[in-house]
Design an enzyme around this catalytic site. Structure first.
Site, short mmCIF file in Angstrom:
data_model
loop_
_atom_site.label_atom_id
_atom_site.label_comp_id
_atom_site.label_asym_id
_atom_site.label_seq_id
_atom_site.Cartn_x
_atom_site.Cartn_y
_atom_site.Cartn_z
N ASP A 65 0.87 -1.17 0.00
CA ASP A 65 0.00 0.00 0.00
C ASP A 65 0.91 1.22 0.00
O ASP A 65 1.52 1.56 1.02
CB ASP A 65 -0.91 -0.01 1.23
N SER A 145 2.24 14.41 -14.81
CA SER A 145 1.04 14.63 -15.62
C SER A 145 1.14 16.00 -16.27
O SER A 145 1.80 16.90 -15.74
CB SER A 145 -0.23 14.56 -14.75
N TYR A 162 -6.11 17.05 -7.47
CA TYR A 162 -5.18 16.22 -8.24
C TYR A 162 -4.11 17.06 -8.96
O TYR A 162 -2.92 16.74 -8.87
CB TYR A 162 -5.95 15.35 -9.24
N LYS A 166 0.17 17.05 -8.56
CA LYS A 166 1.11 16.88 -9.66
C LYS A 166 2.03 18.10 -9.82
O LYS A 166 3.18 17.97 -10.23
CB LYS A 166 0.35 16.59 -10.96
#
Length: 249
Positions: A65, A145, A162, A166
């Site tokens: 994990d 990204s 998100y 990034k």
């Protein structure tokens, strides 16, 4: 995986290797004869990837994990005790929880930073320590990204934090690259920043992005291989790739 290192047994550690981009990278590298160790929660999916191997490499799995430091430390200890020193580290694991920021629970926000930023940072730390101890000519790939550089002009809602995670990765890569230089380590660091990729990662956006051009996971894997195959004196610091819309003329 430069020419100078071609005679050395290559060992690649890939996080988030059970599906999507991580799985494609694992298969591509194993088919190049590289020993691959994949970390993810669903190890059975990593094990199944060996059915796609036609080269001399093999993919090993380790349950992990990647949002929990103790799990990452255990995985790196396993790698340290089981394999030769890793020569390639690919930090690919990440998550996206689609929501408006105005409606995002605090737990979701924390989960995104815990995996995308904190988990990646810990993997970088442990990978650097391992390569430094073993004086490895190594290569680190960080899956970033396009959203780590800019927000697209065509609005796709529900990104929440998100892109912020990034953007943190973009800064982290620059900081770690400076650290590598300061410590005089023979380690390259490449950030790969794809645009929209057609994987299960986008399932939450199925309607919003249905008509938009998308990359394939294999396109991103090939970009990783390009960076790895550069000569020792060449460091590809950043690769940004986007799918093009095709038009009938």
């Amino acid at each position: 995986m430069s020419d100078a290192a071609s005679n050395v047994q290559q060992v690649a550690l890939i996080t988030g290797a059970s599906a999507g981009i991580g799985a494609q990278i694992a298969v591509l590298l194993a088919n190049k004869g590289i020993t691959v160790v994949g970390l993810a929660r669903r190890v059975e999916l990593i094990d199944d990837l060996n059915n796609q191997i036609t080269g001399s490499g093999k993919i090993y799995s380790r349950q992990c994990d990647l949002s929990k430091e103790e799990c990452i430390l255990s995985a790196f200890q396993y790698v340290r005790e089981t394999f030769p020193s890793i020569t390639i580290l690919i930090c690919n694991a990440g998550m996206l929880k689609a929501n408006f920021i105005s409606e995002s629970p605090g737990k979701d926000i924390k989960d995104l930073f815990d995996l995308n930023v904190v988990g990646t940072s810990i993997c970088l730390r442990e990978g650097l320590k391992l390569m430094k101890t073993n004086k490895t000519n190594g290569h680190i790939i960080v899956m970033n990204s396009i959203l780590g550089h800019r927000i697209p002009e065509v609005p796709v809602p529900l990104f929440s934090v998100y892109p912020a995670t990034k953007h943190a990765i973009t800064a982290l890569c620059q900081t770690v690259r400076q650290e590598i230089h300061f410590l005089k380590l023979n380690i390259k660091l490449t950030s790969i920043s794809p645009g929209m990729v057609d994987t299960d990662f986008l399932s939450v956006y199925s309607r919003a992005v249905a008509e938009l051009p998308k990359l394939k996971a294999s396109d991103v894997a090939k970009a990783v291989l390009f960076a790895l195959e550069t000569p020792d004196y060449v460091q590809v610091e950043e690769i940004i790739l986007q799918a093009m819309g095709r038009y009938d003329l």
